[in-house]
Design a protein around this motif. Sequence first.
Motif, PDB file in Angstrom:
ATOM      1  N   VAL A 165       0.865  -1.181   0.000  1.00 33.48           N
ATOM      2  CA  VAL A 165       0.000   0.000   0.000  1.00 33.48           C
ATOM      3  C   VAL A 165       0.897   1.224   0.000  1.00 33.48           C
ATOM      4  O   VAL A 165       1.750   1.384   0.877  1.00 33.48           O
ATOM      5  CB  VAL A 165      -0.944   0.016   1.220  1.00 33.48           C
ATOM      6  N   PHE A 166       0.692   2.095  -0.994  1.00 34.57           N
ATOM      7  CA  PHE A 166       1.563   3.252  -1.174  1.00 34.57           C
ATOM      8  C   PHE A 166       0.867   4.546  -0.769  1.00 34.57           C
ATOM      9  O   PHE A 166      -0.301   4.777  -1.093  1.00 34.57           O
ATOM     10  CB  PHE A 166       2.019   3.346  -2.626  1.00 34.57           C
ATOM     11  N   HIS A 171       0.966  -6.964  -5.355  1.00 35.34           N
ATOM     12  CA  HIS A 171      -0.439  -6.538  -5.302  1.00 35.34           C
ATOM     13  C   HIS A 171      -0.421  -5.141  -4.685  1.00 35.34           C
ATOM     14  O   HIS A 171      -0.253  -4.995  -3.474  1.00 35.34           O
ATOM     15  CB  HIS A 171      -1.270  -7.510  -4.471  1.00 35.34           C
ATOM     16  N   ILE A 172      -0.555  -4.118  -5.516  1.00 37.53           N
ATOM     17  CA  ILE A 172      -0.251  -2.750  -5.102  1.00 37.53           C
ATOM     18  C   ILE A 172      -1.486  -1.862  -5.161  1.00 37.53           C
ATOM     19  O   ILE A 172      -2.189  -1.826  -6.173  1.00 37.53           O
ATOM     20  CB  ILE A 172       0.860  -2.147  -5.988  1.00 37.53           C
ATOM     21  N   ILE A 173      -1.730  -1.145  -4.066  1.00 34.49           N
ATOM     22  CA  ILE A 173      -2.788  -0.135  -4.021  1.00 34.49           C
ATOM     23  C   ILE A 173      -2.152   1.196  -3.647  1.00 34.49           C
ATOM     24  O   ILE A 173      -1.435   1.297  -2.649  1.00 34.49           O
ATOM     25  CB  ILE A 173      -3.892  -0.498  -3.013  1.00 34.49           C
ATOM     26  N   ALA A 208      -8.366   3.706   6.208  1.00 35.64           N
ATOM     27  CA  ALA A 208      -8.395   3.396   4.777  1.00 35.64           C
ATOM     28  C   ALA A 208      -7.279   2.423   4.400  1.00 35.64           C
ATOM     29  O   ALA A 208      -7.438   1.606   3.490  1.00 35.64           O
ATOM     30  CB  ALA A 208      -8.272   4.684   3.958  1.00 35.64           C
ATOM     31  N   HIS A 209      -6.143   2.509   5.106  1.00 33.94           N
ATOM     32  CA  HIS A 209      -5.040   1.584   4.826  1.00 33.94           C
ATOM     33  C   HIS A 209      -5.398   0.158   5.233  1.00 33.94           C
ATOM     34  O   HIS A 209      -5.000  -0.801   4.563  1.00 33.94           O
ATOM     35  CB  HIS A 209      -3.769   2.042   5.553  1.00 33.94           C
ATOM     36  N   ILE A 210      -6.144   0.028   6.319  1.00 37.52           N
ATOM     37  CA  ILE A 210      -6.593  -1.306   6.738  1.00 37.52           C
ATOM     38  C   ILE A 210      -7.549  -1.870   5.690  1.00 37.52           C
ATOM     39  O   ILE A 210      -7.482  -3.046   5.328  1.00 37.52           O
ATOM     40  CB  ILE A 210      -7.305  -1.246   8.119  1.00 37.52           C
ATOM     41  N   ALA A 211      -8.450  -1.016   5.195  1.00 37.00           N
ATOM     42  CA  ALA A 211      -9.400  -1.440   4.172  1.00 37.00           C
ATOM     43  C   ALA A 211      -8.672  -1.885   2.902  1.00 37.00           C
ATOM     44  O   ALA A 211      -9.057  -2.869   2.258  1.00 37.00           O
ATOM     45  CB  ALA A 211     -10.373  -0.307   3.867  1.00 37.00           C
ATOM     46  N   ALA A 212      -7.604  -1.162   2.537  1.00 44.13           N
ATOM     47  CA  ALA A 212      -6.823  -1.534   1.354  1.00 44.13           C
ATOM     48  C   ALA A 212      -6.152  -2.892   1.552  1.00 44.13           C
ATOM     49  O   ALA A 212      -6.162  -3.743   0.650  1.00 44.13           O
ATOM     50  CB  ALA A 212      -5.782  -0.457   1.054  1.00 44.13           C
ATOM     51  N   LEU A 213      -5.564  -3.109   2.729  1.00 41.72           N
ATOM     52  CA  LEU A 213      -4.933  -4.403   3.017  1.00 41.72           C
ATOM     53  C   LEU A 213      -5.938  -5.543   2.940  1.00 41.72           C
ATOM     54  O   LEU A 213      -5.659  -6.613   2.376  1.00 41.72           O
ATOM     55  CB  LEU A 213      -4.308  -4.380   4.412  1.00 41.72           C
TER      56      LEU A 213
END
Length: 342
Positions: A121-122, A172-174, A243-248
């Motif tokens: 996650v970036f 796997h990049i968001i 939001a980072h948790i949601a992305a993970l």
Amino acid sequence: MSKILVTGGTGYIGSHTVVELQNAGYEVVIVDNLDNSSIEILDQITKITGKKPQFYNLDLCDEAKVVELIENNPDITGVIHFAAHKAVGESVAKPLKYYRNNFFSLINLLTAYTGKDVNFVFSSSCTVYGQPDKLPVTEEAPVKKAESPYGNTKQIAEEILAEAASVNPNYHIISLRYFNPVGAHDSALIGELPIGVPQNLVPFITQSAIGKRGPITVFGSDYNTPDGSCIRDYIHVVDLAKAHIAALKRQEENKMSGNFEIFNVGTGKGSSVLEVIKAFEESTGVKLDYKIGPRRPGDVEQVWGDVSKAETELNWKAELGLEDMMRSAWAWEQYIKDHPFS
């Protein structure tokens, strides 16, 4: 639960994300060279969550040390990459410092994970949009020429990530394009710790209110906005951390539509500088001393995001309002007055 590497994890957004990760049951490993943060934040995180994250004082520009770190932690399944220089003004004065740090650190991480499965996650920015042609701005809006070397590092980093993901199926990049994070944890134990004179509005407001700074200058009152001052999409840092948790979770549940995705992360609502000042005064009862000054070179007139994609696909939505942001930022400023950090 998974073990997550958080680079820049003692910084402002990083520390709040570490708290949310630990609250969600993740094991966290922090890497930070403490260039723009304090080691004392580790103890503050521990006070909030009851668990001290593993910590490495390490410069990610040192490729050999990054490789060693990843080899010694083979059970890391995800990386949230915050570590970067981020001051727009300094980047203009010292462009090579920004290109070296922000690119080398990213490339070294990706290289260390070559051939390994990783969720990445970036930490990107709405600065990639410049002044959008249409508002609210969507993820499909064109990326415009950057106004600063800092902004350019975010644009080029996204290109690097997209190209790396296109040839490496294990990535796997968001990329999360933040708008303007403000506020602090409701415990008032962690928050923004700017070095020197704050370059952002809210920490300058709180420092002015507590007596560290003089009057606030509103840069411009003749913009084409309802009250003439610039408009931004302000988001509470705790909402942003979530939001980072949601992305993970999207990555872990194999819900990505490809190897590289981009999401706007904001409230979807713009607030002017004068509205932020008013919200601070109303939420804290503290009167601010401010004056109107000339426009500041490089300032975008108005920008706020279309966040419907994040709400739909990440199952995430900002929950905290402007007054929550101001109230928590003020509580944090009062806390650090009595508990100064080294």
